[in-house]
Design a protein around this motif. Sequence first.
Motif, mmCIF file in Angstrom:
data_model
loop_
_atom_site.group_PDB
_atom_site.id
_atom_site.type_symbol
_atom_site.label_atom_id
_atom_site.label_comp_id
_atom_site.label_asym_id
_atom_site.label_seq_id
_atom_site.Cartn_x
_atom_site.Cartn_y
_atom_site.Cartn_z
ATOM 1 N N PRO A 98 1.053 -1.226 0.063
ATOM 2 C CA PRO A 98 -0.113 0.014 0.116
ATOM 3 C C PRO A 98 0.854 1.170 0.006
ATOM 4 O O PRO A 98 1.853 1.436 0.760
ATOM 5 C CB PRO A 98 -0.764 -0.051 1.091
ATOM 6 C CG PRO A 98 -0.666 -1.629 1.675
ATOM 7 C CD PRO A 98 0.372 -2.109 1.087
ATOM 8 N N LEU A 99 0.505 2.382 -0.881
ATOM 9 C CA LEU A 99 1.515 3.496 -1.220
ATOM 10 C C LEU A 99 0.728 4.582 -0.660
ATOM 11 O O LEU A 99 -0.248 4.835 -0.871
ATOM 12 C CB LEU A 99 1.745 3.544 -2.693
ATOM 13 C CG LEU A 99 2.172 2.365 -3.484
ATOM 14 C CD1 LEU A 99 2.314 2.527 -4.874
ATOM 15 C CD2 LEU A 99 3.728 2.083 -2.867
ATOM 16 N N SER A 100 1.579 5.514 -0.252
ATOM 17 C CA SER A 100 1.220 6.819 0.194
ATOM 18 C C SER A 100 1.318 7.539 -1.361
ATOM 19 O O SER A 100 1.501 7.057 -2.105
ATOM 20 C CB SER A 100 2.178 7.588 1.066
ATOM 21 O OG SER A 100 3.407 7.932 0.417
ATOM 22 N N ARG A 101 0.469 8.800 -1.024
ATOM 23 C CA ARG A 101 0.207 9.334 -2.488
ATOM 24 C C ARG A 101 1.614 9.926 -3.070
ATOM 25 O O ARG A 101 2.042 9.736 -4.179
ATOM 26 C CB ARG A 101 -0.498 10.633 -2.057
ATOM 27 C CG ARG A 101 -0.712 11.519 -3.539
ATOM 28 C CD ARG A 101 -1.935 12.479 -3.423
ATOM 29 N NE ARG A 101 -2.016 12.981 -4.872
ATOM 30 C CZ ARG A 101 -2.535 14.074 -5.260
ATOM 31 N NH1 ARG A 101 -3.543 14.356 -4.315
ATOM 32 N NH2 ARG A 101 -2.741 14.623 -6.277
ATOM 33 N N GLU A 145 -4.192 0.931 -14.081
ATOM 34 C CA GLU A 145 -5.149 1.582 -13.151
ATOM 35 C C GLU A 145 -4.815 1.479 -11.596
ATOM 36 O O GLU A 145 -3.611 0.617 -11.575
ATOM 37 C CB GLU A 145 -6.567 0.923 -13.393
ATOM 38 C CG GLU A 145 -6.554 -0.691 -13.339
ATOM 39 C CD GLU A 145 -7.785 -1.253 -13.473
ATOM 40 O OE1 GLU A 145 -8.716 -0.873 -12.813
ATOM 41 O OE2 GLU A 145 -7.787 -2.352 -14.148
ATOM 42 N N TYR A 146 -5.238 1.986 -10.802
ATOM 43 C CA TYR A 146 -5.105 1.942 -9.479
ATOM 44 C C TYR A 146 -6.246 1.870 -8.668
ATOM 45 O O TYR A 146 -7.167 2.444 -8.965
ATOM 46 C CB TYR A 146 -3.951 2.882 -8.897
ATOM 47 C CG TYR A 146 -4.406 4.166 -9.063
ATOM 48 C CD1 TYR A 146 -5.041 4.926 -8.032
ATOM 49 C CD2 TYR A 146 -4.400 5.137 -10.132
ATOM 50 C CE1 TYR A 146 -5.410 6.299 -8.016
ATOM 51 C CE2 TYR A 146 -5.021 6.418 -10.183
ATOM 52 C CZ TYR A 146 -5.542 6.927 -9.112
ATOM 53 O OH TYR A 146 -6.145 8.221 -9.252
ATOM 54 N N SER A 147 -6.151 1.736 -7.322
ATOM 55 C CA SER A 147 -7.456 1.996 -6.444
ATOM 56 C C SER A 147 -6.902 2.524 -4.982
ATOM 57 O O SER A 147 -5.675 2.220 -4.737
ATOM 58 C CB SER A 147 -7.905 0.583 -6.175
ATOM 59 O OG SER A 147 -7.232 -0.591 -5.606
ATOM 60 N N VAL A 148 -7.693 3.280 -4.585
ATOM 61 C CA VAL A 148 -7.381 3.943 -3.274
ATOM 62 C C VAL A 148 -8.367 3.385 -2.241
ATOM 63 O O VAL A 148 -9.769 3.061 -2.442
ATOM 64 C CB VAL A 148 -7.579 5.446 -3.262
ATOM 65 C CG1 VAL A 148 -7.564 6.105 -2.024
ATOM 66 C CG2 VAL A 148 -6.982 6.062 -4.485
ATOM 67 N N ASP A 188 -8.355 3.901 3.797
ATOM 68 C CA ASP A 188 -7.317 4.375 4.562
ATOM 69 C C ASP A 188 -6.214 5.171 3.758
ATOM 70 O O ASP A 188 -5.303 5.657 4.160
ATOM 71 C CB ASP A 188 -6.077 3.141 5.062
ATOM 72 C CG ASP A 188 -5.545 2.563 4.065
ATOM 73 O OD1 ASP A 188 -5.964 2.741 2.721
ATOM 74 O OD2 ASP A 188 -4.933 1.357 4.174
ATOM 75 N N LEU A 189 -6.794 5.534 2.644
ATOM 76 C CA LEU A 189 -6.105 6.625 1.720
ATOM 77 C C LEU A 189 -4.793 6.169 1.039
ATOM 78 O O LEU A 189 -3.947 6.819 0.656
ATOM 79 C CB LEU A 189 -5.911 7.783 2.044
ATOM 80 C CG LEU A 189 -7.143 8.663 2.577
ATOM 81 C CD1 LEU A 189 -7.092 9.961 3.000
ATOM 82 C CD2 LEU A 189 -8.141 8.707 1.211
ATOM 83 N N LYS A 190 -4.604 4.598 1.180
ATOM 84 C CA LYS A 190 -3.531 3.980 0.685
ATOM 85 C C LYS A 190 -3.921 3.730 -0.720
ATOM 86 O O LYS A 190 -4.873 3.040 -0.938
ATOM 87 C CB LYS A 190 -2.739 2.831 1.451
ATOM 88 C CG LYS A 190 -2.419 3.415 2.840
ATOM 89 C CD LYS A 190 -1.095 4.087 2.560
ATOM 90 C CE LYS A 190 -0.395 4.470 4.181
ATOM 91 N NZ LYS A 190 0.886 5.032 3.967
ATOM 92 N N ILE A 191 -2.816 3.693 -1.568
ATOM 93 C CA ILE A 191 -2.943 3.285 -2.961
ATOM 94 C C ILE A 191 -2.483 2.047 -3.259
ATOM 95 O O ILE A 191 -1.493 1.673 -2.999
ATOM 96 C CB ILE A 191 -2.536 4.425 -3.884
ATOM 97 C CG1 ILE A 191 -2.975 5.726 -3.669
ATOM 98 C CG2 ILE A 191 -2.620 3.990 -5.505
ATOM 99 C CD1 ILE A 191 -2.138 6.919 -4.402
#
Length: 194
Positions: free
Chosen positions: A50-53, A175-178, A181-184
Amino acid sequence: MSGNYPESVGFTGVKFKSNRNNARSMGQSGRTQVRNLGGQYWSFTAKHPPLSRSEYATLFAFIMQQRNGKESFQMRVPAWSDQTGTMTGTLRVNNVAGYAAGATSIAVDGGTGTLPVGDFITFANHNKAYMVTSGVTGSGTIQIEPELQEALVDNEEITYDQVDFTVRLENDVQEYSVGTDLKIALEVDVVEVI
């Protein structure tokens, strides 16, 4: 070629595939005939944690520069790019006559230690990655798969550690999803460029 895939975040997993083009036909008796149509390439799906912005921004900016598979780039694949043996030194092809495309048995010298089965190598004159199917300790002969895609010359250098795969994005849609928890969440599908 447009650079190296950013290694700052790392992967949580990689789904790795060997792809070969074969034609199969099965008769009424159940006898199956298989013919190899030539060629082999690696492909894989790399899953990021899971990535931060800000982490995501660096990766996705690089992905956008690839123009959805138009460009190629270098990528190190965790658990596959690093050697598992103890080889050190400058490993080279050891055959005055060199090797023609199609060879799977390659004499090597210049290194000390082991180059075990399952490790990947590349040769200095082309980008294709090969798997060692019969290893060597020091100098000797290794077996590789797939067969050589291009000819080799004597003393050509062999990369056996931190092997870069030359790849492109496999899909034209990224594509990506958020999450809540606002993690990408980001997965990248790539295919080897030969």
